[in-house]
Design a protein around this motif. Structure first.
Motif: not given
Length: 61
Positions: A17, A19, A57-61
């Motif tokens: 993920n 962006t 930007i890597e989205q980490t949840h």
């Protein structure tokens, strides 16, 4: 994003993920020398562009 992580994402079969300007993108390849990546928005594969790795930007949840 650092170039090693960008290379890992680009070569992985698992979708990360990531962006660019808030838009989900796919990393096609990474230019280590110029610290850029060839990307396209997930919903617009024909909109390829080269951008700075710093802008991803890597989205980490």
């Amino acid at each position: 994003m650092n170039k090693q992580r960008a290379k890992e994402i680009a070569s992985s079969p698992i979708m990360a993920n990531v962006t660019y300007n808030g838009i989900p993108i796919y990393i096609q390849n990474v230019d280590e020398k110029n610290e850029t990546a060839q990307i396209y928005p997930l919903n617009q594969p024909d909109q390829e562009q080269e951008v700075s790795l710093e802008s991803l930007i890597e989205q980490t949840h």
